[in-house]
Design a protein around this motif. Structure first.
Motif, PDB file in Angstrom:
ATOM      1  N   GLY A   1      -8.339   8.762  -1.685  1.00  0.00           N
ATOM      2  CA  GLY A   1      -7.903   7.427  -2.030  1.00  0.00           C
ATOM      3  C   GLY A   1      -8.222   6.454  -0.919  1.00  0.00           C
ATOM      4  O   GLY A   1      -9.166   6.651  -0.166  1.00  0.00           O
ATOM      5  N   ARG A   2      -7.388   5.417  -0.811  1.00  0.00           N
ATOM      6  CA  ARG A   2      -7.615   4.416   0.227  1.00  0.00           C
ATOM      7  C   ARG A   2      -6.335   4.215   1.022  1.00  0.00           C
ATOM      8  O   ARG A   2      -5.227   4.346   0.503  1.00  0.00           O
ATOM      9  N   LEU A   3      -6.521   3.870   2.294  1.00  0.00           N
ATOM     10  CA  LEU A   3      -5.379   3.587   3.148  1.00  0.00           C
ATOM     11  C   LEU A   3      -4.872   2.181   2.886  1.00  0.00           C
ATOM     12  O   LEU A   3      -5.654   1.250   2.726  1.00  0.00           O
ATOM     13  N   VAL A   4      -3.557   2.043   2.843  1.00  0.00           N
ATOM     14  CA  VAL A   4      -2.907   0.751   2.647  1.00  0.00           C
ATOM     15  C   VAL A   4      -1.981   0.525   3.838  1.00  0.00           C
ATOM     16  O   VAL A   4      -1.221   1.415   4.222  1.00  0.00           O
ATOM     17  N   PHE A   5      -2.064  -0.658   4.445  1.00  0.00           N
ATOM     18  CA  PHE A   5      -1.218  -1.010   5.587  1.00  0.00           C
ATOM     19  C   PHE A   5      -0.001  -1.758   5.067  1.00  0.00           C
ATOM     20  O   PHE A   5      -0.137  -2.827   4.470  1.00  0.00           O
TER      21      PHE A   5
END
Length: 110
Positions: A71-75
């Motif tokens: 997936g993708r990293l979310v901050f």
């Protein structure tokens, strides 16, 4: 990321009915130092799985389950109750593959 769940999935639903499954995984990296000493680095990463895949994760995964998450990293940023600013990275899962061995079936991918 490949790792083992550090706790059972926490499943909730948005007011619109979308499933949100949250938990975290632990991943490790083993290596030798220049002196030959064995070292291991462990990284803990929280994740969120949305929709039907989140419901499936809640149904089949438990603390200790081995899983591959893409997936993708979310901050994320927020203000804690004590007034301090907090932040963390979480993984927004787009693909999940359960890696625990099953006696009569192959690994499942969602």
């Amino acid at each position: 990321m490949v790792g083992n769940l550090t706790r059972d999935i926490e499943l909730r639903y948005t007011p619109g009915g979308l499933a949100l499954a949250k938990s975290s995984i632990a991943t490790s990296h083993k290596y030798k130092t220049q002196t030959g000493e064995q070292k291991e680095e462990v990284c803990f990463l929280e994740f969120t799985i949305m929709g039907k895949m989140g419901e499936t994760a809640n149904q089949y995964l438990r603390k200790g389950s081995k899983v591959l998450l893409e997936g993708r990293l979310v901050f994320e940023q927020w203000t804690a109750q004590d007034g301090t600013n907090r932040s963390k990275h979480t993984l927004r899962v787009e693909t999940m593959k359960m890696l625990d061995s099953k006696p009569s079936s192959e690994t499942q991918q969602y």
